[in-house]
Design a protein around this motif. Structure first.
Motif, mmCIF file in Angstrom:
data_model
loop_
_atom_site.group_PDB
_atom_site.id
_atom_site.type_symbol
_atom_site.label_atom_id
_atom_site.label_comp_id
_atom_site.label_asym_id
_atom_site.label_seq_id
_atom_site.Cartn_x
_atom_site.Cartn_y
_atom_site.Cartn_z
ATOM 1 N N CYS A 16 -67.092 16.279 2.964
ATOM 2 C CA CYS A 16 -66.702 15.964 1.581
ATOM 3 C C CYS A 16 -66.544 14.463 1.387
ATOM 4 N N ARG A 104 -65.925 14.957 -8.257
ATOM 5 C CA ARG A 104 -64.882 15.992 -8.238
ATOM 6 C C ARG A 104 -65.336 17.147 -7.368
ATOM 7 N N PHE A 105 -64.415 17.710 -6.610
ATOM 8 C CA PHE A 105 -64.686 18.874 -5.788
ATOM 9 C C PHE A 105 -63.746 19.986 -6.209
ATOM 10 N N PRO A 106 -64.193 21.230 -6.111
ATOM 11 C CA PRO A 106 -63.311 22.342 -6.486
ATOM 12 C C PRO A 106 -62.158 22.467 -5.498
ATOM 13 N N ARG A 107 -61.052 23.009 -6.003
ATOM 14 C CA ARG A 107 -59.895 23.195 -5.138
ATOM 15 C C ARG A 107 -60.131 24.314 -4.134
ATOM 16 N N TYR A 108 -60.991 25.268 -4.484
ATOM 17 C CA TYR A 108 -61.297 26.340 -3.557
ATOM 18 C C TYR A 108 -62.743 26.764 -3.765
ATOM 19 N N VAL A 109 -63.271 27.413 -2.758
ATOM 20 C CA VAL A 109 -64.636 27.913 -2.819
ATOM 21 C C VAL A 109 -64.622 29.334 -2.283
#
Length: 112
Positions: A16, A104-109
């Protein structure tokens, strides 16, 4: 396995951070007409993803050194001085853009 999960989380975090710094890494490789890109043989590498991660570790990570080894590390380590100088020049010319604050990255996947 708890040990395996810890390794996976740290690898995910490294990837990331590498993606966040991708514009900076590409920018310094392309500086001076792509001189550093040619010097480390980036275009002829089969595993460019590994090269990006190793460049991130060398130039922007907390430890500022490459963990691990192999042929790609030797190619990058041979140009370490020039890469560090290019990174400092990039930081001077583009303050604030090195961290990739706009990514931006998602908090969960969800993984099935």
């Amino acid at each position: 396995n708890a040990k395996r999960a810890r390794v996976d989380r740290s690898a995910y975090a490294t990837v990331c951070k590498t993606v966040q710094h991708l514009p900076a890494i590409d920018g310094l490789l392309d500086a001076d007409g792509g001189r550093l890109r040619r010097a480390i043989g980036f275009d002829s590498m089969r595993n460019k993803g590994m090269a990006y991660v190793l460049l991130f570790e060398l130039l922007f990570s907390k430890y500022r050194s490459i963990r691990g080894g192999g042929k790609i590390k030797r190619l990058i380590a041979g140009q370490e001085k020039a890469l560090r100088a290019a990174a400092e020049e990039y930081r001077r010319r583009n303050p604030g853009s090195v961290a990739g604050a706009d990514v931006r990255f998602p908090r969960y996947v969800r993984v099935n």
